[in-house]
Design a protein around this motif. Structure first.
Motif, short mmCIF file in Angstrom:
data_model
loop_
_atom_site.label_atom_id
_atom_site.label_comp_id
_atom_site.label_asym_id
_atom_site.label_seq_id
_atom_site.Cartn_x
_atom_site.Cartn_y
_atom_site.Cartn_z
N ARG A 102 57.96 43.78 33.35
CA ARG A 102 58.02 43.07 32.08
C ARG A 102 57.37 41.69 32.13
O ARG A 102 56.94 41.16 31.11
CB ARG A 102 59.47 42.94 31.60
N LYS A 103 57.28 41.09 33.31
CA LYS A 103 56.70 39.74 33.43
C LYS A 103 55.28 39.77 34.00
O LYS A 103 54.70 38.73 34.28
CB LYS A 103 57.58 38.87 34.32
N GLY A 104 54.73 40.97 34.18
CA GLY A 104 53.41 41.09 34.78
C GLY A 104 52.29 40.78 33.81
O GLY A 104 52.47 40.80 32.58
N ASN A 105 51.13 40.51 34.35
CA ASN A 105 49.93 40.28 33.55
C ASN A 105 49.37 41.62 33.07
O ASN A 105 49.05 42.49 33.89
CB ASN A 105 48.88 39.55 34.40
N PRO A 106 49.26 41.83 31.76
CA PRO A 106 48.83 43.14 31.25
C PRO A 106 47.50 43.63 31.82
O PRO A 106 47.36 44.81 32.15
CB PRO A 106 48.74 42.91 29.74
N ARG A 107 46.53 42.71 31.95
CA ARG A 107 45.22 43.14 32.46
C ARG A 107 45.33 43.61 33.91
O ARG A 107 44.76 44.65 34.28
CB ARG A 107 44.23 41.98 32.36
N LYS A 108 46.03 42.86 34.74
CA LYS A 108 46.20 43.25 36.13
C LYS A 108 47.02 44.54 36.25
O LYS A 108 46.75 45.39 37.11
CB LYS A 108 46.88 42.13 36.91
N LEU A 109 48.03 44.67 35.40
CA LEU A 109 48.85 45.88 35.44
C LEU A 109 48.03 47.12 35.07
O LEU A 109 48.15 48.17 35.72
CB LEU A 109 50.05 45.74 34.49
N ASN A 110 47.22 47.01 34.04
CA ASN A 110 46.39 48.15 33.66
C ASN A 110 45.44 48.55 34.77
O ASN A 110 45.25 49.74 35.06
CB ASN A 110 45.59 47.80 32.40
N LYS A 111 44.86 47.56 35.43
CA LYS A 111 43.96 47.84 36.56
C LYS A 111 44.71 48.53 37.70
O LYS A 111 44.23 49.52 38.27
CB LYS A 111 43.32 46.55 37.04
N GLY A 112 45.90 48.01 38.02
CA GLY A 112 46.68 48.60 39.09
C GLY A 112 47.12 50.02 38.78
O GLY A 112 47.07 50.90 39.64
N PHE A 113 47.53 50.26 37.54
CA PHE A 113 48.00 51.59 37.17
C PHE A 113 46.84 52.58 37.07
O PHE A 113 47.05 53.79 37.22
CB PHE A 113 48.80 51.54 35.88
N ARG A 114 45.63 52.10 36.81
CA ARG A 114 44.49 53.01 36.86
C ARG A 114 44.29 53.55 38.27
O ARG A 114 44.02 54.74 38.46
CB ARG A 114 43.21 52.29 36.39
N TYR A 115 44.46 52.69 39.28
CA TYR A 115 44.39 53.16 40.66
C TYR A 115 45.55 54.12 40.96
O TYR A 115 45.38 55.15 41.62
CB TYR A 115 44.43 51.98 41.63
N ALA A 116 46.73 53.76 40.46
CA ALA A 116 47.91 54.61 40.71
C ALA A 116 47.75 55.98 40.06
O ALA A 116 48.25 56.99 40.58
CB ALA A 116 49.17 53.93 40.18
N GLN A 117 47.02 56.02 38.94
CA GLN A 117 46.82 57.31 38.28
C GLN A 117 45.99 58.28 39.10
O GLN A 117 46.08 59.50 38.90
CB GLN A 117 46.16 57.10 36.91
N THR A 118 45.19 57.77 40.01
CA THR A 118 44.46 58.67 40.90
C THR A 118 45.43 59.52 41.70
O THR A 118 45.25 60.74 41.85
CB THR A 118 43.56 57.86 41.85
N ALA A 119 46.50 58.88 42.20
CA ALA A 119 47.51 59.61 42.97
C ALA A 119 48.33 60.53 42.07
O ALA A 119 48.60 61.69 42.43
CB ALA A 119 48.42 58.61 43.68
N SER A 120 48.73 60.04 40.90
CA SER A 120 49.57 60.88 40.03
C SER A 120 48.78 62.07 39.48
O SER A 120 49.33 63.17 39.33
CB SER A 120 50.15 60.04 38.88
N ALA A 121 47.48 61.88 39.20
CA ALA A 121 46.65 63.00 38.74
C ALA A 121 46.46 64.02 39.85
O ALA A 121 46.46 65.24 39.62
CB ALA A 121 45.30 62.49 38.26
#
Length: 331
Positions: A161-180
């Motif tokens: 909830r306190k994270g930077n949206p731009r950095k979070l989106n970038k991080g979750f794009r990498y995480a989506q590689t694993a989830s996909a």
């Protein structure tokens, strides 16, 4: 026998391009993966997952119908798979995410009932197994996917909830590689296994083996290869429906949906329960989207998916009855 195995592999191929969206639609829509990279990952994951889905294959091979031995049994399996293929192609053409799994079960049941209508008295539908292994999971898995998708998304929003949206989106794009990737393996565990079960059922009906619990190694390899090839060919119509038409996803939402769906697929595969990968990921996407606001989910599109969900079993079954009536002279 050869005709039945070939039509089963054709179903496997159509299953691949019909359900390619299940594994990669969310990652492609959030731009975590390019479409071609996503398809390559999905194909490899399907190939690997196929070798882990033996329990589901045994359920499909022995828990849905009990065909008579000989040519009449092969005719039932042939018509059942044809029913599933035709329904897959119809829903693919209209871009509707439907269940290849339920189409296959509906086709097998329809073909068995059709055989009974034409005087094959020893064709048997295992209704108890269908209720326990198909109907209950068919209803439960979307509810579980929707609920857990919402819970996972709420947890992510609270933790970051306190994270930077731009950095979070970038991080979750990498995480989506694993989830996909996990989603792709789970899809292989479920859907390649169903074709393996069909081939084993045909081998049993044709008298080439005396039980439906043994899966020859060549069946693993051919089924996984055909599913991977079908996946790589892509099902762009359905990818667009899941990736954009149900809800506009951002990377955290995509990660939550894929993680929940792959967890459900892994669990049910281990239990030997054949479920719909389509319904699992679709319901997880809707559950994730509903946490933003209910209006974020395009419920009219979701309604069309629900209609296809209800129609799949009887429609594939009716097509299989017709296929049996037309093809029974061959068997």
């Amino acid at each position: 026998m050869l005709a039945v195995i070939l039509v089963a592999l054709v179903f496997d191929y159509t299953n691949g391009f019909h359900d390619a969206a299940n594994a990669i639609a969310t990652s492609v829509s959030t731009r975590a993966l390019s479409p071609r990279t996503g398809l390559i990952m999905a194909a490899l994951g399907n190939f690997a997952g196929a070798h882990l889905g033996g329990q589901v294959a045994k359920t499909v091979g022995s828990g849905i119908i009990h065909p008579p031995s000989g040519m009449s049994g092969l005719g039932i399996v042939f018509a059942g798979v044809v029913g599933a293929i035709v329904w897959n192609l119809i829903t693919w053409y209209f871009g509707i995410p439907s269940s290849s799994s339920h189409a296959l079960v509906g086709g097998l049941v329809g073909a068995s009932l059709g055989a009974m209508l034409f005087g094959v008295d020893d064709a048997t539908v295992l209704w108890g197994g269908i209720v326990e292994k198909v109907v209950i999971p068919m209803v439960a898995s979307p509810l579980v996917g929707f609920t857990l998708g919402g819970v996972a998304m709420i947890a992510i929003m609270w933790i970051f909830r306190k994270g930077n949206p731009r950095k979070l989106n970038k991080g979750f794009r990498y995480a989506q590689t694993a989830s996909a990737a996990a989603m792709s393996v789970g899809h292989g565990m479920q859907d390649a296994a169903k074709t393996m079960g069909i081939v084993v059922l045909a081998l049993y009906a044709g008298g080439y083996q005396d039980n439906t619990s043994h899966i020859p190694e060549w069946v693993f390899w051919t089924s996984s290869t055909m599913l991977a090839l079908g996946t790589y060919s892509g099902g762009w119509r359905i990818i667009r429906t899941l990736g954009r038409k149900v809800i506009d996803l951002d990377p955290p939402q995509g990660f939550a949906a894929e993680t929940v769906a792959s967890g459900v697929l892994f669990t049910t595969s281990w239990l030997g329960v054949p479920i719909s990968t389509t319904h699992t990921i679709t319901s997880a996407i809707m559950g994730v989207g509903a946490t933003k606001r209910l209006s974020a989910v395009r419920w009219s599109v979701a309604g069309n998916i629900l209609v296809a969900w209800v129609l799949t079993f009887p429609a594939a079954g009716a097509i299989a009855v017709l296929a049996y009536a037309i093809s029974r002279w061959m068997f």
